[in-house]
Motif scaffolding. Structure first.
Motif, PDB file in Angstrom:
ATOM      1  N   GLN A   1      -6.201 172.183   9.559  1.00 16.11           N
ATOM      2  CA  GLN A   1      -6.435 170.792   9.933  1.00 16.11           C
ATOM      3  C   GLN A   1      -7.594 170.257   9.113  1.00 16.11           C
ATOM      4  O   GLN A   1      -8.724 170.766   9.220  1.00 16.11           O
ATOM      5  CB  GLN A   1      -6.755 170.659  11.427  1.00 16.11           C
ATOM      6  CG  GLN A   1      -7.074 169.233  11.859  1.00 16.11           C
ATOM      7  CD  GLN A   1      -5.878 168.288  11.756  1.00 16.11           C
ATOM      8  OE1 GLN A   1      -4.782 168.633  12.180  1.00 16.11           O
ATOM      9  NE2 GLN A   1      -6.071 167.109  11.182  1.00 16.11           N
TER      10      GLN A   1
ATOM     11  N   VAL B   1     -10.389 167.761   8.691  1.00 14.24           N
ATOM     12  CA  VAL B   1     -11.107 166.955   9.677  1.00 14.24           C
ATOM     13  C   VAL B   1     -11.850 165.783   9.057  1.00 14.24           C
ATOM     14  O   VAL B   1     -12.285 164.875   9.764  1.00 14.24           O
ATOM     15  CB  VAL B   1     -12.075 167.808  10.534  1.00 14.24           C
ATOM     16  CG1 VAL B   1     -11.317 168.837  11.343  1.00 14.24           C
ATOM     17  CG2 VAL B   1     -13.140 168.473   9.676  1.00 14.24           C
TER      18      VAL B   1
ATOM     19  N   PHE C   1     -14.795 160.833  13.637  1.00 14.79           N
ATOM     20  CA  PHE C   1     -14.083 161.956  14.261  1.00 14.79           C
ATOM     21  C   PHE C   1     -13.402 161.516  15.545  1.00 14.79           C
ATOM     22  O   PHE C   1     -12.270 161.901  15.821  1.00 14.79           O
ATOM     23  CB  PHE C   1     -15.041 163.113  14.575  1.00 14.79           C
ATOM     24  CG  PHE C   1     -15.591 163.814  13.367  1.00 14.79           C
ATOM     25  CD1 PHE C   1     -14.799 164.073  12.261  1.00 14.79           C
ATOM     26  CD2 PHE C   1     -16.915 164.223  13.339  1.00 14.79           C
ATOM     27  CE1 PHE C   1     -15.316 164.725  11.140  1.00 14.79           C
ATOM     28  CE2 PHE C   1     -17.437 164.876  12.234  1.00 14.79           C
ATOM     29  CZ  PHE C   1     -16.637 165.129  11.135  1.00 14.79           C
ATOM     30  N   ARG C   2     -14.075 160.709  16.343  1.00 12.83           N
ATOM     31  CA  ARG C   2     -13.449 160.217  17.581  1.00 12.83           C
ATOM     32  C   ARG C   2     -12.192 159.434  17.264  1.00 12.83           C
ATOM     33  O   ARG C   2     -11.156 159.594  17.927  1.00 12.83           O
ATOM     34  CB  ARG C   2     -14.424 159.317  18.363  1.00 12.83           C
ATOM     35  CG  ARG C   2     -15.526 160.060  19.080  1.00 12.83           C
ATOM     36  CD  ARG C   2     -16.265 159.139  20.068  1.00 12.83           C
ATOM     37  NE  ARG C   2     -17.067 158.120  19.413  1.00 12.83           N
ATOM     38  CZ  ARG C   2     -18.329 158.282  19.003  1.00 12.83           C
ATOM     39  NH1 ARG C   2     -18.927 159.442  19.182  1.00 12.83           N
ATOM     40  NH2 ARG C   2     -18.984 157.294  18.435  1.00 12.83           N
ATOM     41  N   GLU C   3     -12.278 158.590  16.245  1.00  8.20           N
ATOM     42  CA  GLU C   3     -11.099 157.813  15.874  1.00  8.20           C
ATOM     43  C   GLU C   3      -9.971 158.739  15.416  1.00  8.20           C
ATOM     44  O   GLU C   3      -8.801 158.485  15.722  1.00  8.20           O
ATOM     45  CB  GLU C   3     -11.456 156.808  14.779  1.00  8.20           C
ATOM     46  CG  GLU C   3     -10.348 155.823  14.450  1.00  8.20           C
ATOM     47  CD  GLU C   3     -10.039 154.855  15.590  1.00  8.20           C
ATOM     48  OE1 GLU C   3     -10.957 154.513  16.359  1.00  8.20           O
ATOM     49  OE2 GLU C   3      -8.864 154.450  15.718  1.00  8.20           O
ATOM     50  N   TRP C   4     -10.318 159.795  14.723  1.00 13.57           N
ATOM     51  CA  TRP C   4      -9.286 160.736  14.278  1.00 13.57           C
ATOM     52  C   TRP C   4      -8.640 161.447  15.462  1.00 13.57           C
ATOM     53  O   TRP C   4      -7.444 161.730  15.440  1.00 13.57           O
ATOM     54  CB  TRP C   4      -9.875 161.746  13.276  1.00 13.57           C
ATOM     55  CG  TRP C   4      -9.990 161.215  11.878  1.00 13.57           C
ATOM     56  CD1 TRP C   4     -10.451 159.984  11.499  1.00 13.57           C
ATOM     57  CD2 TRP C   4      -9.635 161.887  10.662  1.00 13.57           C
ATOM     58  NE1 TRP C   4     -10.394 159.867  10.134  1.00 13.57           N
ATOM     59  CE2 TRP C   4      -9.911 160.999   9.591  1.00 13.57           C
ATOM     60  CE3 TRP C   4      -9.124 163.153  10.374  1.00 13.57           C
ATOM     61  CZ2 TRP C   4      -9.678 161.359   8.254  1.00 13.57           C
ATOM     62  CZ3 TRP C   4      -8.901 163.502   9.041  1.00 13.57           C
ATOM     63  CH2 TRP C   4      -9.168 162.616   7.999  1.00 13.57           C
ATOM     64  N   VAL C   5      -9.435 161.766  16.471  1.00 10.77           N
ATOM     65  CA  VAL C   5      -8.848 162.377  17.671  1.00 10.77           C
ATOM     66  C   VAL C   5      -7.794 161.436  18.252  1.00 10.77           C
ATOM     67  O   VAL C   5      -6.666 161.834  18.555  1.00 10.77           O
ATOM     68  CB  VAL C   5      -9.925 162.702  18.735  1.00 10.77           C
ATOM     69  CG1 VAL C   5      -9.286 163.133  20.049  1.00 10.77           C
ATOM     70  CG2 VAL C   5     -10.868 163.787  18.241  1.00 10.77           C
TER      71      VAL C   5
ATOM     72  N   VAL D   1      -4.679 161.171  15.810  1.00 11.38           N
ATOM     73  CA  VAL D   1      -3.777 162.321  15.837  1.00 11.38           C
ATOM     74  C   VAL D   1      -3.155 162.488  17.225  1.00 11.38           C
ATOM     75  O   VAL D   1      -1.997 162.887  17.351  1.00 11.38           O
ATOM     76  CB  VAL D   1      -4.541 163.597  15.411  1.00 11.38           C
ATOM     77  CG1 VAL D   1      -3.683 164.828  15.567  1.00 11.38           C
ATOM     78  CG2 VAL D   1      -5.015 163.468  13.971  1.00 11.38           C
ATOM     79  N   GLY D   2      -3.939 162.137  18.247  1.00  7.51           N
ATOM     80  CA  GLY D   2      -3.454 162.364  19.607  1.00  7.51           C
ATOM     81  C   GLY D   2      -2.482 161.308  20.108  1.00  7.51           C
ATOM     82  O   GLY D   2      -1.569 161.625  20.879  1.00  7.51           O
ATOM     83  N   ARG D   3      -2.650 160.064  19.665  1.00  9.77           N
ATOM     84  CA  ARG D   3      -1.914 158.982  20.338  1.00  9.77           C
ATOM     85  C   ARG D   3      -1.166 158.018  19.434  1.00  9.77           C
ATOM     86  O   ARG D   3      -0.595 157.051  19.935  1.00  9.77           O
ATOM     87  CB  ARG D   3      -2.881 158.190  21.220  1.00  9.77           C
ATOM     88  CG  ARG D   3      -3.229 158.904  22.527  1.00  9.77           C
ATOM     89  CD  ARG D   3      -2.029 158.955  23.462  1.00  9.77           C
ATOM     90  NE  ARG D   3      -2.298 159.619  24.726  1.00  9.77           N
ATOM     91  CZ  ARG D   3      -1.514 160.578  25.222  1.00  9.77           C
ATOM     92  NH1 ARG D   3      -0.451 161.020  24.565  1.00  9.77           N
ATOM     93  NH2 ARG D   3      -1.790 161.123  26.401  1.00  9.77           N
ATOM     94  N   ARG D   4      -1.175 158.245  18.108  1.00  7.52           N
ATOM     95  CA  ARG D   4      -0.370 157.363  17.257  1.00  7.52           C
ATOM     96  C   ARG D   4       0.774 158.160  16.647  1.00  7.52           C
ATOM     97  O   ARG D   4       0.613 159.339  16.329  1.00  7.52           O
ATOM     98  CB  ARG D   4      -1.222 156.748  16.139  1.00  7.52           C
ATOM     99  CG  ARG D   4      -2.237 155.742  16.650  1.00  7.52           C
ATOM    100  CD  ARG D   4      -2.820 154.879  15.540  1.00  7.52           C
ATOM    101  NE  ARG D   4      -3.857 154.017  16.089  1.00  7.52           N
ATOM    102  CZ  ARG D   4      -5.155 154.262  16.008  1.00  7.52           C
ATOM    103  NH1 ARG D   4      -5.591 155.336  15.377  1.00  7.52           N
ATOM    104  NH2 ARG D   4      -6.023 153.445  16.560  1.00  7.52           N
TER     105      ARG D   4
ATOM    106  N   ASP E   1      -1.929 167.831   6.401  1.00  9.70           N
ATOM    107  CA  ASP E   1      -2.945 168.610   7.105  1.00  9.70           C
ATOM    108  C   ASP E   1      -4.039 167.718   7.682  1.00  9.70           C
ATOM    109  O   ASP E   1      -4.712 168.088   8.639  1.00  9.70           O
ATOM    110  CB  ASP E   1      -3.542 169.664   6.169  1.00  9.70           C
ATOM    111  CG  ASP E   1      -2.589 170.832   5.963  1.00  9.70           C
ATOM    112  OD1 ASP E   1      -1.635 170.972   6.750  1.00  9.70           O
ATOM    113  OD2 ASP E   1      -2.787 171.610   5.014  1.00  9.70           O
TER     114      ASP E   1
ATOM    115  N   GLY F   1      -2.054 165.999  10.882  1.00  9.37           N
ATOM    116  CA  GLY F   1      -1.366 166.819  11.876  1.00  9.37           C
ATOM    117  C   GLY F   1       0.141 166.715  11.758  1.00  9.37           C
ATOM    118  O   GLY F   1       0.853 166.753  12.766  1.00  9.37           O
ATOM    119  N   LEU F   2       0.638 166.566  10.530  1.00 11.86           N
ATOM    120  CA  LEU F   2       2.084 166.470  10.279  1.00 11.86           C
ATOM    121  C   LEU F   2       2.451 167.495   9.206  1.00 11.86           C
ATOM    122  O   LEU F   2       1.583 168.058   8.551  1.00 11.86           O
ATOM    123  CB  LEU F   2       2.439 165.068   9.762  1.00 11.86           C
ATOM    124  CG  LEU F   2       2.135 163.876  10.679  1.00 11.86           C
ATOM    125  CD1 LEU F   2       2.316 162.574   9.906  1.00 11.86           C
ATOM    126  CD2 LEU F   2       3.023 163.903  11.909  1.00 11.86           C
TER     127      LEU F   2
ATOM    128  N   ASP G   1      -2.733 149.624  13.371  1.00 11.02           N
ATOM    129  CA  ASP G   1      -3.618 149.350  14.496  1.00 11.02           C
ATOM    130  C   ASP G   1      -5.064 149.604  14.059  1.00 11.02           C
ATOM    131  O   ASP G   1      -5.876 150.167  14.777  1.00 11.02           O
ATOM    132  CB  ASP G   1      -3.201 150.252  15.676  1.00 11.02           C
ATOM    133  CG  ASP G   1      -4.130 150.178  16.863  1.00 11.02           C
ATOM    134  OD1 ASP G   1      -4.698 149.107  17.115  1.00 11.02           O
ATOM    135  OD2 ASP G   1      -4.280 151.208  17.555  1.00 11.02           O
TER     136      ASP G   1
END
Lengths: 243, 243
Positions: free
Chosen positions: B75, B77, B141-145, B148-151, B190, B193-194, B232
């Motif tokens: 991953q 980061v 990093f928060r935006e990346w979470v 990756v988590g919700r888009r 990487d 997360g795809l 977004d």
DNA sequence: CGAATCGTTGATTCAACTCAACGCGAGTGG
DNA sequence: CCACTCGCGTTGAGTTGAATCAACGATTCG
């Protein structure tokens, strides 16, 4: 309810785990002006776009921070336990870029940004400890990126349980084996980038394998080593006991 | 190749965008001892577990940071462009918790941790600017979470392209519309997360919709507003122009 | 020219999502 | 005290977004 000075002594103790403090440093922390505030479950401490004047030390309870994306989806980006500083970033970044909400009934000690910032530079040990605190938080975010991006639901769920249990133990709130995570499955899903339905199924398999035990609205660890192995969890990124 | 002082003036200019500096602050930065080093594509700057003695300012090129999970997955980061401090965290956290690798041929200026740390507390403006720099990184990093988590793949890919183009523009490296992202589809995967196969298909749909243009091994933006909408994307979390 | 790396595309599979229904315990109010 | 609601957990059936597997094409480089 504890008074301000007692609460700030807790903060000082926390910071001592991040770097040595002198008696003078300790006193400077405990004599900071601070205000105690209580929050109910789900109450917002801060919203995206706000410009808070103080930073918050979590005295008791749980809070979480989250972002909302375009389609209405919510991503929880961190979960905090007693002893955490929960919005240090706003000390130097005026506008909040995410929301902070109470998970359970919580008490926080609020310290003015200007006071915390002044203290950080008049007492470099304190400044370093606070900076280190914010860097460890960034390290946790990196781990979450990897967790959400590259681990499947089972490992991802196990990892988050391991992390929160470890952080809670380190904060002196009891052994990780006895810890119960007071999150609903929907909240867990929003932290893990999963739906609550899938969290339910994932927790079930972890319980069937004897790794965790679910009670009403919380999760406890039944087999630490097994869960740790499933999770691919090591605590290096928490930077415990390093100075 | 530029000399150390010229390079450090670039660092000082960057830090000025994070907070006002006096002439004395500026001079203190540019007279720091520093060493220039070159890295080839894919060369490691730092590995997980290392204990570096210096922090690095990226003078030219691209570098990325990544973690490896149990099943061998990688991953990414973060991705850095010229002007970024790439390992500030190790100034206060001795052990590296992730790997840093050159994406393209790169030049970095290395500054001893002890020098940077001392400067931060003898010159609080510099300390605040560096601290703010690390807090903005945490915000990313928060935006990346959330990314990756919700888009989904489409929004997620578009978002990362928007972010890197914006950061590059802000760093004074040219308009975002002309920017080319020099990452392979595997590296993009990487970071997102795809898988690289899915990145390929996602980029194809973005190109078919006229939002981006793909060249050999890079991606350029064809329709900023369209891409921004798909992604977004808003730049609030980059905390531009805030002090 | 050959080898290596990266991009492209199709066929198929699967992990996670969606939709929907139902259970259950804690409050709450009549 | 019981009926009602509400929030949350549980489960099943069907769908889908992304992964996997596999082949082939294009470019670069020694």
């Amino acid at each position: 309810m504890a008074d301000g000075e007692t609460v700030l002594a807790e903060l000082a103790k926390r910071l001592e785990t991040r770097g040595a403090l002198t008696v003078d440093d300790f006193t400077a922390i405990t004599t900071l002006p601070c205000t105690l505030r209580e929050f109910e479950p789900n109450q917002y401490l801060l919203r995206e776009g706000d410009r808070p004047k103080f930073c918050s030390f979590l005295v008791s309870g749980f809070v979480f921070r989250h972002k909302i994306v375009a389609d209405g989806g919510r991503q929880i980006v961190s979960v905090h336990t007693a002893g955490d500083m929960i919005d240090l970033q706003n000390m130097l970044l005026p506008e909040a870029d995410h929301n902070i909400q109470a998970l359970t009934a919580s008490t926080v000690a609020q310290i003015l940004h200007e006071d915390a910032l002044a203290l950080s530079f008049t007492h470099p040990n304190v400044g370093k400890a606070l900076w280190r605190e914010s860097l460890i938080e960034a390290s946790i975010f990196r781990e979450w990126v990897a967790n959400v991006g590259r681990r499947d639901a089972r490992a991802r769920t196990a990892h988050t349980i391991c992390e929160l249990a470890t952080r809670r133990e380190v904060a002196g709130l009891g052994a990780r084996e006895t810890y119960e995570l007071p999150m609903t499955q929907e909240q867990l899903g929003d932290a893990l980038g999963l739906t609550s339905v899938h969290v339910n199924r994932t927790l079930k398999t972890l319980q069937d394998d004897g790794l965790i035990v679910r009670r009403k609205r919380s999760v406890a660890i039944a087999n630490w080593e097994g869960l740790r192995a499933v999770a691919d969890f090591t605590s290096n990124y928490l930077h415990l006991g390093q100075r």
